[in-house]
Design a protein around this motif. Structure first.
Motif, PDB file in Angstrom:
ATOM      1  N   MET A   1      37.285  30.337  41.212  1.00 18.64           N
ATOM      2  CA  MET A   1      38.149  30.415  40.028  1.00 18.64           C
ATOM      3  C   MET A   1      39.515  30.961  40.444  1.00 18.64           C
ATOM      4  O   MET A   1      39.630  31.716  41.404  1.00 18.64           O
ATOM      5  N   LYS A   2      40.546  30.578  39.667  1.00 20.51           N
ATOM      6  CA  LYS A   2      41.903  31.072  39.913  1.00 20.51           C
ATOM      7  C   LYS A   2      42.071  32.418  39.222  1.00 20.51           C
ATOM      8  O   LYS A   2      41.578  32.647  38.125  1.00 20.51           O
ATOM      9  N   ALA A   3      42.810  33.314  39.878  1.00 18.33           N
ATOM     10  CA  ALA A   3      43.029  34.643  39.320  1.00 18.33           C
ATOM     11  C   ALA A   3      44.306  35.234  39.902  1.00 18.33           C
ATOM     12  O   ALA A   3      44.742  34.871  40.997  1.00 18.33           O
ATOM     13  N   ILE A   4      44.921  36.134  39.150  1.00 20.10           N
ATOM     14  CA  ILE A   4      45.949  37.009  39.703  1.00 20.10           C
ATOM     15  C   ILE A   4      45.222  38.194  40.334  1.00 20.10           C
ATOM     16  O   ILE A   4      44.330  38.781  39.720  1.00 20.10           O
ATOM     17  N   ARG A   5      45.602  38.517  41.539  1.00 21.52           N
ATOM     18  CA  ARG A   5      44.877  39.552  42.287  1.00 21.52           C
ATOM     19  C   ARG A   5      45.861  40.549  42.877  1.00 21.52           C
ATOM     20  O   ARG A   5      46.827  40.163  43.533  1.00 21.52           O
ATOM     21  N   PHE A   6      45.620  41.824  42.606  1.00 20.07           N
ATOM     22  CA  PHE A   6      46.367  42.890  43.252  1.00 20.07           C
ATOM     23  C   PHE A   6      45.639  43.229  44.545  1.00 20.07           C
ATOM     24  O   PHE A   6      44.568  43.854  44.525  1.00 20.07           O
ATOM     25  N   ALA A   7      46.195  42.810  45.676  1.00 27.19           N
ATOM     26  CA  ALA A   7      45.537  43.058  46.958  1.00 27.19           C
ATOM     27  C   ALA A   7      45.669  44.511  47.394  1.00 27.19           C
ATOM     28  O   ALA A   7      44.770  45.066  48.037  1.00 27.19           O
ATOM     29  N   ALA A   8      46.790  45.112  47.068  1.00 25.47           N
ATOM     30  CA  ALA A   8      47.065  46.508  47.416  1.00 25.47           C
ATOM     31  C   ALA A   8      48.209  46.964  46.518  1.00 25.47           C
ATOM     32  O   ALA A   8      48.775  46.169  45.761  1.00 25.47           O
ATOM     33  N   ALA A   9      48.563  48.228  46.580  1.00 27.17           N
ATOM     34  CA  ALA A   9      49.645  48.745  45.745  1.00 27.17           C
ATOM     35  C   ALA A   9      50.924  47.952  45.981  1.00 27.17           C
ATOM     36  O   ALA A   9      51.386  47.829  47.124  1.00 27.17           O
ATOM     37  N   GLY A  10      51.461  47.377  44.928  1.00 27.23           N
ATOM     38  CA  GLY A  10      52.698  46.617  45.014  1.00 27.23           C
ATOM     39  C   GLY A  10      52.540  45.198  45.502  1.00 27.23           C
ATOM     40  O   GLY A  10      53.537  44.472  45.612  1.00 27.23           O
ATOM     41  N   VAL A  11      51.321  44.752  45.761  1.00 23.51           N
ATOM     42  CA  VAL A  11      51.094  43.408  46.313  1.00 23.51           C
ATOM     43  C   VAL A  11      50.281  42.591  45.310  1.00 23.51           C
ATOM     44  O   VAL A  11      49.070  42.811  45.134  1.00 23.51           O
ATOM     45  N   ALA A  12      50.954  41.650  44.650  1.00 20.41           N
ATOM     46  CA  ALA A  12      50.303  40.793  43.657  1.00 20.41           C
ATOM     47  C   ALA A  12      50.448  39.340  44.065  1.00 20.41           C
ATOM     48  O   ALA A  12      51.500  38.924  44.560  1.00 20.41           O
ATOM     49  N   GLY A  13      49.417  38.555  43.859  1.00 20.37           N
ATOM     50  CA  GLY A  13      49.493  37.138  44.201  1.00 20.37           C
ATOM     51  C   GLY A  13      48.385  36.364  43.509  1.00 20.37           C
ATOM     52  O   GLY A  13      47.483  36.928  42.898  1.00 20.37           O
ATOM     53  N   MET A  14      48.474  35.042  43.627  1.00 23.83           N
ATOM     54  CA  MET A  14      47.409  34.189  43.128  1.00 23.83           C
ATOM     55  C   MET A  14      46.294  34.131  44.163  1.00 23.83           C
ATOM     56  O   MET A  14      46.547  34.179  45.368  1.00 23.83           O
ATOM     57  N   ALA A  15      45.067  34.024  43.675  1.00 21.21           N
ATOM     58  CA  ALA A  15      43.918  33.980  44.573  1.00 21.21           C
ATOM     59  C   ALA A  15      42.882  33.011  44.034  1.00 21.21           C
ATOM     60  O   ALA A  15      42.770  32.813  42.825  1.00 21.21           O
ATOM     61  N   GLU A  16      42.137  32.419  44.947  1.00 17.50           N
ATOM     62  CA  GLU A  16      40.971  31.622  44.587  1.00 17.50           C
ATOM     63  C   GLU A  16      39.759  32.506  44.864  1.00 17.50           C
ATOM     64  O   GLU A  16      39.498  32.877  46.007  1.00 17.50           O
ATOM     65  N   MET A  17      39.039  32.872  43.814  1.00 21.08           N
ATOM     66  CA  MET A  17      37.954  33.837  43.940  1.00 21.08           C
ATOM     67  C   MET A  17      36.621  33.206  43.559  1.00 21.08           C
ATOM     68  O   MET A  17      36.567  32.224  42.813  1.00 21.08           O
ATOM     69  N   GLU A  18      35.555  33.787  44.064  1.00 26.07           N
ATOM     70  CA  GLU A  18      34.229  33.333  43.685  1.00 26.07           C
ATOM     71  C   GLU A  18      33.935  33.724  42.241  1.00 26.07           C
ATOM     72  O   GLU A  18      34.414  34.735  41.741  1.00 26.07           O
ATOM     73  N   MET A  19      33.129  32.901  41.572  1.00 25.77           N
ATOM     74  CA  MET A  19      32.718  33.228  40.219  1.00 25.77           C
ATOM     75  C   MET A  19      31.880  34.509  40.244  1.00 25.77           C
ATOM     76  O   MET A  19      31.042  34.695  41.130  1.00 25.77           O
ATOM     77  N   PRO A  20      32.093  35.407  39.266  1.00 25.98           N
ATOM     78  CA  PRO A  20      31.277  36.630  39.232  1.00 25.98           C
ATOM     79  C   PRO A  20      29.812  36.297  38.949  1.00 25.98           C
ATOM     80  O   PRO A  20      29.511  35.430  38.126  1.00 25.98           O
ATOM     81  N   GLY A  21      28.924  36.990  39.637  1.00 30.17           N
ATOM     82  CA  GLY A  21      27.508  36.855  39.340  1.00 30.17           C
ATOM     83  C   GLY A  21      27.155  37.647  38.093  1.00 30.17           C
ATOM     84  O   GLY A  21      27.684  38.742  37.875  1.00 30.17           O
ATOM     85  N   ILE A  22      26.276  37.112  37.260  1.00 24.07           N
ATOM     86  CA  ILE A  22      25.950  37.785  36.008  1.00 24.07           C
ATOM     87  C   ILE A  22      24.953  38.912  36.251  1.00 24.07           C
ATOM     88  O   ILE A  22      23.904  38.713  36.855  1.00 24.07           O
ATOM     89  N   LYS A  23      25.297  40.101  35.747  1.00 22.36           N
ATOM     90  CA  LYS A  23      24.447  41.287  35.882  1.00 22.36           C
ATOM     91  C   LYS A  23      23.753  41.568  34.556  1.00 22.36           C
ATOM     92  O   LYS A  23      24.224  41.139  33.497  1.00 22.36           O
ATOM     93  N   PRO A  24      22.642  42.300  34.573  1.00 15.95           N
ATOM     94  CA  PRO A  24      21.976  42.668  33.318  1.00 15.95           C
ATOM     95  C   PRO A  24      22.948  43.335  32.346  1.00 15.95           C
ATOM     96  O   PRO A  24      23.791  44.146  32.747  1.00 15.95           O
ATOM     97  N   GLY A  25      22.813  42.986  31.086  1.00 10.34           N
ATOM     98  CA  GLY A  25      23.655  43.589  30.053  1.00 10.34           C
ATOM     99  C   GLY A  25      25.059  43.028  29.991  1.00 10.34           C
ATOM    100  O   GLY A  25      25.896  43.549  29.240  1.00 10.34           O
ATOM    101  N   HIS A  26      25.338  41.967  30.736  1.00 11.77           N
ATOM    102  CA  HIS A  26      26.687  41.422  30.818  1.00 11.77           C
ATOM    103  C   HIS A  26      26.741  39.958  30.373  1.00 11.77           C
ATOM    104  O   HIS A  26      25.723  39.263  30.330  1.00 11.77           O
ATOM    105  N   ALA A  27      27.975  39.543  30.076  1.00 11.57           N
ATOM    106  CA  ALA A  27      28.240  38.143  29.745  1.00 11.57           C
ATOM    107  C   ALA A  27      29.420  37.665  30.577  1.00 11.57           C
ATOM    108  O   ALA A  27      30.338  38.439  30.905  1.00 11.57           O
ATOM    109  N   LEU A  28      29.386  36.395  30.927  1.00 15.01           N
ATOM    110  CA  LEU A  28      30.517  35.773  31.605  1.00 15.01           C
ATOM    111  C   LEU A  28      31.418  35.165  30.542  1.00 15.01           C
ATOM    112  O   LEU A  28      30.976  34.322  29.746  1.00 15.01           O
ATOM    113  N   VAL A  29      32.661  35.619  30.509  1.00 10.72           N
ATOM    114  CA  VAL A  29      33.614  35.172  29.497  1.00 10.72           C
ATOM    115  C   VAL A  29      34.634  34.231  30.125  1.00 10.72           C
ATOM    116  O   VAL A  29      35.259  34.576  31.145  1.00 10.72           O
TER     117      VAL A  29
END
Length: 335
Positions: free
Chosen positions: A1-29
């Motif tokens: 999935m596409k996301a804005i990602r803060f890699a470190a303080a002051g460093v922001a960029g676009m990233a291609e990230m893995e989909m989050p795995g669903i944990k108990p008590g959670h929903a994927l939005v």
């Protein structure tokens, strides 16, 4: 999935990230709208929160439930929801007093946990609130509006309604604060700012505009039952008491620098029976915010000035817009 990602303080960029795995008590939005807040800039530079990098920012968001954990029954795929980002411990003295926003170990989506500036976000289901048929970009205003409602509650407006009010700052949060006062039945609401384009917009929203530092505003000294700062400028906060009527209330709502100091005369606070209030974040106010947004005539939705694809949002983290007519900037999946 596409996301804005803060890699470190002051460093922001676009990233291609893995989909989050669903944990108990959670929903994927599936995120449909997410608003940019000045707090996001502070998070980027490590000035707010724990500096939990890498991080997907974004704490003002709404979307549809894509999938849920096996133990979840409160929501189901397809539900339209807004997110309460604050994650409190529930055990500390502040939490036990009902002040979850002051939790000693407060965390939040978009601040310490991955948030809404992504195509998908994994959220605990007790942080999700149904939005009915409310437009997603409007529903994404629920979080900043909830912060406003927490502030008005801290200032005592749930108990007594002022006859008139003055808000310093005609940015999106200041205007949302002013419009909330109107929604609560305050008959006269004024806004002060140095930006004429912003004041013109405030006037178009039905608010009374004043140029900060003008003679017109100076003539209103001690003339407002309720005065709030939404600028985060210490000198503005220092001057609020001068515009507060005897027996009135002054709310410190804007975020001043932690090392800023102001000078007040204790005798004046005592003699004029001025109430000083502070406010931080939201305290489970999302349902009330959604109720106000559902009854609003579209005026609050006008605060969204930009609806952009996620990649086009990134420059606003780096340099802002420089345009005083820019209000709330949002990532909208349909943009």
């Amino acid at each position: 999935m596409k996301a804005i990602r803060f890699a470190a303080a002051g460093v922001a960029g676009m990233a291609e990230m893995e989909m989050p795995g669903i944990k108990p008590g959670h929903a994927l939005v599936r995120v449909r709208a997410a608003g940019l807040c000045h707090t996001d800039i502070e998070v980027l530079h490590g000035r707010y929160g724990e500096g939990a990098f890498p991080l997907v920012p974004g704490h003002e968001y709404a979307g549809t439930v894509e999938a849920v954990a096996d133990d979840v029954t409160a929501v189901r795929p397809g539900d339209r929801v807004a997110v309460d980002p604050n994650i409190s411990c529930g055990q500390c003295p502040a939490c036990r007093k009902g002040l979850t926003n002051l939790c000693v170990g407060l965390k939040a989506y978009g601040v310490t946990e991955n948030g809404g500036f992504a195509e998908f976000s994994l959220v605990a289901v007790d942080h999700l609130h149904g939005i009915g048929d409310l437009a997603f970009d409007t529903a994404a205003l629920a979080e900043p509006l909830a912060c406003v409602l927490n502030g008005l509650g801290a200032a005592g407006l749930d108990v007594g309604r002022p006859g008139n009010a003055l808000v310093f700052g005609a940015g999106p949060i200041g205007l949302l604060l002013a419009l909330s006062l109107k929604a609560k039945g305050v008959p006269g609401v004024a806004v002060a700012d140095i930006s004429e384009p912003r004041l013109a917009f405030a006037e178009a929203l039905g608010l009374q505009p004043f140029v900060s530092g003008s003679q017109d505003l100076a003539a209103k000294a001690r003339g407002f039952d309720f005065v709030a700062d939404a600028t985060g400028v210490a000198k503005v906060v220092e001057g609020m008491i001068g515009f507060t009527a005897d027996g009135g209330t002054a709310l410190i709502f804007g975020v001043c620098a932690p090392d800023a100091r102001i000078s007040l005369a204790p005798f004046e606070i005592f003699r004029r029976q001025i109430r000083l209030a502070g406010s931080h974040s939201l305290n489970r106010n999302i349902p009330q915010a959604l109720d106000i947004l559902s009854r609003d005539d579209g005026t609050m939705a006008r605060l969204v000035s930009h609806r952009l694809p996620i990649a086009e949002l990134l420059p606003f983290f780096v340099k802002g817009s420089g345009d005083p007519t820019t209000m709330k900037v949002q990532f909208c999946a349909d943009a």
